[in-house]
Design a protein around this motif. Structure first.
Motif, PDB file in Angstrom:
ATOM      1  N   ALA A 274       1.088  -1.234  -0.034  1.00  0.00           N
ATOM      2  CA  ALA A 274       0.149  -0.119   0.060  1.00  0.00           C
ATOM      3  C   ALA A 274       0.924   1.375  -0.074  1.00  0.00           C
ATOM      4  O   ALA A 274       0.599   2.316  -0.327  1.00  0.00           O
ATOM      5  N   ALA A 275       2.092   1.135   0.486  1.00  0.00           N
ATOM      6  CA  ALA A 275       2.923   2.573   0.734  1.00  0.00           C
ATOM      7  C   ALA A 275       3.150   3.446  -0.479  1.00  0.00           C
ATOM      8  O   ALA A 275       3.130   4.408  -0.706  1.00  0.00           O
ATOM      9  N   PRO A 276       3.355   2.537  -1.810  1.00  0.00           N
ATOM     10  CA  PRO A 276       3.949   3.263  -2.843  1.00  0.00           C
ATOM     11  C   PRO A 276       2.668   3.983  -3.246  1.00  0.00           C
ATOM     12  O   PRO A 276       2.575   5.049  -3.952  1.00  0.00           O
ATOM     13  N   GLY A 277       1.254   3.400  -3.332  1.00  0.00           N
ATOM     14  CA  GLY A 277       0.146   4.037  -3.590  1.00  0.00           C
ATOM     15  C   GLY A 277      -0.270   5.122  -2.711  1.00  0.00           C
ATOM     16  O   GLY A 277      -0.573   6.338  -3.198  1.00  0.00           O
ATOM     17  N   ALA A 278       0.126   5.025  -1.507  1.00  0.00           N
ATOM     18  CA  ALA A 278      -0.037   6.090  -0.487  1.00  0.00           C
ATOM     19  C   ALA A 278       0.931   7.454  -0.979  1.00  0.00           C
ATOM     20  O   ALA A 278       0.440   8.583  -0.845  1.00  0.00           O
ATOM     21  N   MET A 279       1.871   7.188  -1.220  1.00  0.00           N
ATOM     22  CA  MET A 279       2.889   8.152  -1.824  1.00  0.00           C
ATOM     23  C   MET A 279       2.333   8.855  -2.947  1.00  0.00           C
ATOM     24  O   MET A 279       2.584  10.177  -2.979  1.00  0.00           O
ATOM     25  N   LEU A 280       1.816   8.082  -3.848  1.00  0.00           N
ATOM     26  CA  LEU A 280       1.479   8.825  -4.873  1.00  0.00           C
ATOM     27  C   LEU A 280       0.343   9.368  -4.880  1.00  0.00           C
ATOM     28  O   LEU A 280       0.273  10.909  -5.382  1.00  0.00           O
ATOM     29  N   GLY A 281      -0.637   8.921  -3.920  1.00  0.00           N
ATOM     30  CA  GLY A 281      -1.847   9.847  -3.635  1.00  0.00           C
ATOM     31  C   GLY A 281      -1.464  10.877  -2.857  1.00  0.00           C
ATOM     32  O   GLY A 281      -2.293  11.953  -2.927  1.00  0.00           O
ATOM     33  N   ALA A 282      -0.533  10.944  -1.948  1.00  0.00           N
ATOM     34  CA  ALA A 282      -0.117  12.243  -1.016  1.00  0.00           C
ATOM     35  C   ALA A 282       0.484  13.240  -2.072  1.00  0.00           C
ATOM     36  O   ALA A 282       0.098  14.404  -1.809  1.00  0.00           O
ATOM     37  N   PHE A 283       1.032  12.982  -3.128  1.00  0.00           N
ATOM     38  CA  PHE A 283       1.633  13.816  -4.107  1.00  0.00           C
ATOM     39  C   PHE A 283       0.543  14.515  -4.758  1.00  0.00           C
ATOM     40  O   PHE A 283       0.718  15.562  -5.206  1.00  0.00           O
ATOM     41  N   LEU A 284      -0.661  13.672  -5.165  1.00  0.00           N
ATOM     42  CA  LEU A 284      -1.660  14.356  -5.980  1.00  0.00           C
ATOM     43  C   LEU A 284      -2.671  15.218  -5.092  1.00  0.00           C
ATOM     44  O   LEU A 284      -3.311  16.035  -5.690  1.00  0.00           O
ATOM     45  N   ALA A 285      -2.610  14.882  -3.780  1.00  0.00           N
ATOM     46  CA  ALA A 285      -3.585  15.456  -3.228  1.00  0.00           C
ATOM     47  C   ALA A 285      -3.835  16.853  -3.071  1.00  0.00           C
ATOM     48  O   ALA A 285      -4.613  17.445  -2.933  1.00  0.00           O
ATOM     49  N   ARG A 286      -2.688  17.690  -2.981  1.00  0.00           N
ATOM     50  CA  ARG A 286      -2.490  18.983  -2.761  1.00  0.00           C
ATOM     51  C   ARG A 286      -3.008  19.751  -3.880  1.00  0.00           C
ATOM     52  O   ARG A 286      -3.890  20.699  -3.563  1.00  0.00           O
ATOM     53  N   PRO A 287      -2.860  19.378  -4.956  1.00  0.00           N
ATOM     54  CA  PRO A 287      -3.489  19.866  -6.437  1.00  0.00           C
ATOM     55  C   PRO A 287      -4.793  20.074  -6.313  1.00  0.00           C
ATOM     56  O   PRO A 287      -5.732  20.925  -6.671  1.00  0.00           O
ATOM     57  N   ILE A 288      -5.137  18.624  -6.031  1.00  0.00           N
ATOM     58  CA  ILE A 288      -6.768  18.394  -5.805  1.00  0.00           C
ATOM     59  C   ILE A 288      -7.341  19.412  -4.781  1.00  0.00           C
ATOM     60  O   ILE A 288      -8.241  20.019  -4.999  1.00  0.00           O
ATOM     61  N   ALA A 289      -6.774  19.612  -3.511  1.00  0.00           N
ATOM     62  CA  ALA A 289      -7.349  20.557  -2.588  1.00  0.00           C
ATOM     63  C   ALA A 289      -7.439  21.929  -3.009  1.00  0.00           C
ATOM     64  O   ALA A 289      -8.409  22.557  -2.739  1.00  0.00           O
ATOM     65  N   GLN A 290      -6.419  22.229  -3.817  1.00  0.00           N
ATOM     66  CA  GLN A 290      -6.310  23.828  -4.320  1.00  0.00           C
ATOM     67  C   GLN A 290      -7.390  23.882  -5.199  1.00  0.00           C
ATOM     68  O   GLN A 290      -8.073  24.850  -5.564  1.00  0.00           O
ATOM     69  N   TRP A 291      -7.454  22.770  -6.093  1.00  0.00           N
ATOM     70  CA  TRP A 291      -8.631  23.147  -7.213  1.00  0.00           C
ATOM     71  C   TRP A 291     -10.152  23.212  -6.692  1.00  0.00           C
ATOM     72  O   TRP A 291     -10.876  23.929  -6.888  1.00  0.00           O
ATOM     73  N   LEU A 292     -10.097  22.247  -5.329  1.00  0.00           N
ATOM     74  CA  LEU A 292     -11.454  22.329  -4.891  1.00  0.00           C
ATOM     75  C   LEU A 292     -11.851  23.909  -4.208  1.00  0.00           C
ATOM     76  O   LEU A 292     -12.958  24.453  -4.156  1.00  0.00           O
ATOM     77  N   GLY A 293     -10.637  24.447  -3.500  1.00  0.00           N
ATOM     78  CA  GLY A 293     -10.917  25.805  -3.033  1.00  0.00           C
ATOM     79  C   GLY A 293     -11.361  25.622  -1.476  1.00  0.00           C
ATOM     80  O   GLY A 293     -11.737  24.689  -1.409  1.00  0.00           O
ATOM     81  N   PRO A 294     -11.100  26.740  -0.835  1.00  0.00           N
ATOM     82  CA  PRO A 294     -11.321  26.551   0.741  1.00  0.00           C
ATOM     83  C   PRO A 294     -12.708  26.152   1.123  1.00  0.00           C
ATOM     84  O   PRO A 294     -12.842  25.334   1.978  1.00  0.00           O
ATOM     85  N   ARG A 295     -13.842  26.685   0.646  1.00  0.00           N
ATOM     86  CA  ARG A 295     -15.291  26.545   0.939  1.00  0.00           C
ATOM     87  C   ARG A 295     -15.333  25.006   0.491  1.00  0.00           C
ATOM     88  O   ARG A 295     -16.128  24.373   1.461  1.00  0.00           O
ATOM     89  N   ARG A 296     -15.324  24.636  -0.664  1.00  0.00           N
ATOM     90  CA  ARG A 296     -15.506  23.215  -1.074  1.00  0.00           C
ATOM     91  C   ARG A 296     -14.626  22.305  -0.370  1.00  0.00           C
ATOM     92  O   ARG A 296     -15.198  21.165  -0.096  1.00  0.00           O
TER      93      ARG A 296
END
Length: 318
Positions: A274-296
């Motif tokens: 699971a760890a390699p997938g977790a590292m990939l997901g962690a790398f992708l997470a921040r852009p997803i959060a910024q795309w959503l924006g604070p309210r969403r």
């Protein structure tokens, strides 16, 4: 020496500029991962049966690192399914150990990604605030100073029988998640984010850190989750809320993992897959959060914690 002020950029810098810390840290994590493969004993047959775990790791890490809340609930139905299929059975202690092992890789990379963003912030919009590095590191330091000792003490002193505590904690999480959603769309909807951390909030975070550290020792989630939701509820910027939660979670689970290694409670087949997938997901997470924006993001985070808490309460019924 004081930390440098973040650069405010109207245009997103190239990935190599805003991710250098994460890329360097990812290289170190990759070396640790290889060493773990070399020094641990695994079952080849079980590894083949668990071939799907990298994908589960990606999903769990995106959820955990995009919102600062725990993604461990993603693994619970997976472990239940493995038990029902007769593939492997993990008792609650080993579930916690495995979750900490996976988070040690995923949350560490997520923490580096958000810390990169701290030093490469966009120019805030009308209602957004600038996150000061001093506030970021003060929150991390205060929570860890109280939370990690509570985590370690719980591991050494408290027998692992936390069902009642888990149910109470999740019931509290439902109330917290609903409060976050309501505040996001009412009192915090049209006001500016707070641009500096109030001393009262630091005091409250120090108080929260003690029970949150104990919960993390028992269930591998709690400390980062509560920090993120409190800061979101108090209407601080996304970088401060999610970034500090990821840093705090990463350091906490690494501290907790030491005890599990000593007790030999880790199912390394699960962690290593699971760890390699977790590292990939962690790398992708921040852009997803910024795309959503604070309210969403706050809304999605609130819905996630309510849904996951309801699911865990249902799972532990009877």
């Amino acid at each position: 020496m004081a930390a440098p002020e973040p650069r405010l950029n109207a245009v997103q810098p190239a990935i190599t500029r805003t991710s250098r810390l994460a890329l360097a840290g990812g290289g170190i994590l990759a070396v640790i991962y290889v060493v773990a493969w070399l020094v641990t004993t695994t079952d080849p047959v079980l590894l083949k049966q668990l071939w799907f775990l990298p994908g589960v790791g990606v999903i769990g890490a995106i959820i955990a690192n995009a919102s600062g809340t725990g993604g461990g609930v993603v693994f619970i139905p997976v472990f239940n399914g493995l038990r029902d299929l007769g593939v492997m059975t993990l008792d609650p202690l080993r579930v916690t150990a495995v979750s900490m092992g996976i988070q040690a890789f995923g949350m560490s990379l997520g923490a580096l990604r958000w810390t990169d963003r701290l030093y490469h912030q966009h120019k805030p919009t009308a209602l957004e605030a600038f996150t000061r590095p001093r506030d970021y590191w003060r929150v991390c330091a205060i929570v860890l100073a109280f939370g990690v000792p509570a985590l370690v003490a719980t591991q050494h002193l408290v027998p692992f029988d936390g069902r009642t505590v888990l149910l109470g904690y999740k019931a509290f999480s439902i109330a917290l998640g609903l409060a976050l959603i309501i505040a996001t769309w009412t009192i915090n909807r049209d006001i500016a984010e707070r641009n500096s951390v109030a001393p009262l909030d630091l005091t409250i975070l120090a108080v929260i850190a003690v029970p949150a550290g104990a919960l993390t020792a028992l269930f591998s989630v709690g400390i980062g989750e509560l920090v993120a939701f409190y800061l979101f509820l108090r209407h601080y910027p996304m970088v401060l809320c999610v970034g500090t939660a990821c840093v705090i979670s990463a350091i906490s689970v690494i501290a907790g993992l030491i005890w599990h290694i000593e007790q030999d409670t880790i199912a390394w087949e699960v962690v290593l897959l699971a760890a390699p997938g977790a590292m990939l997901g962690a790398f992708l997470a921040r852009p997803i959060a910024q795309w959503l924006g604070p309210r969403r993001l706050k809304t999605a985070g609130g819905l996630w914690i309510v849904a996951s808490a309801v699911y865990l309460l249902w799972l532990n019924r009877g």
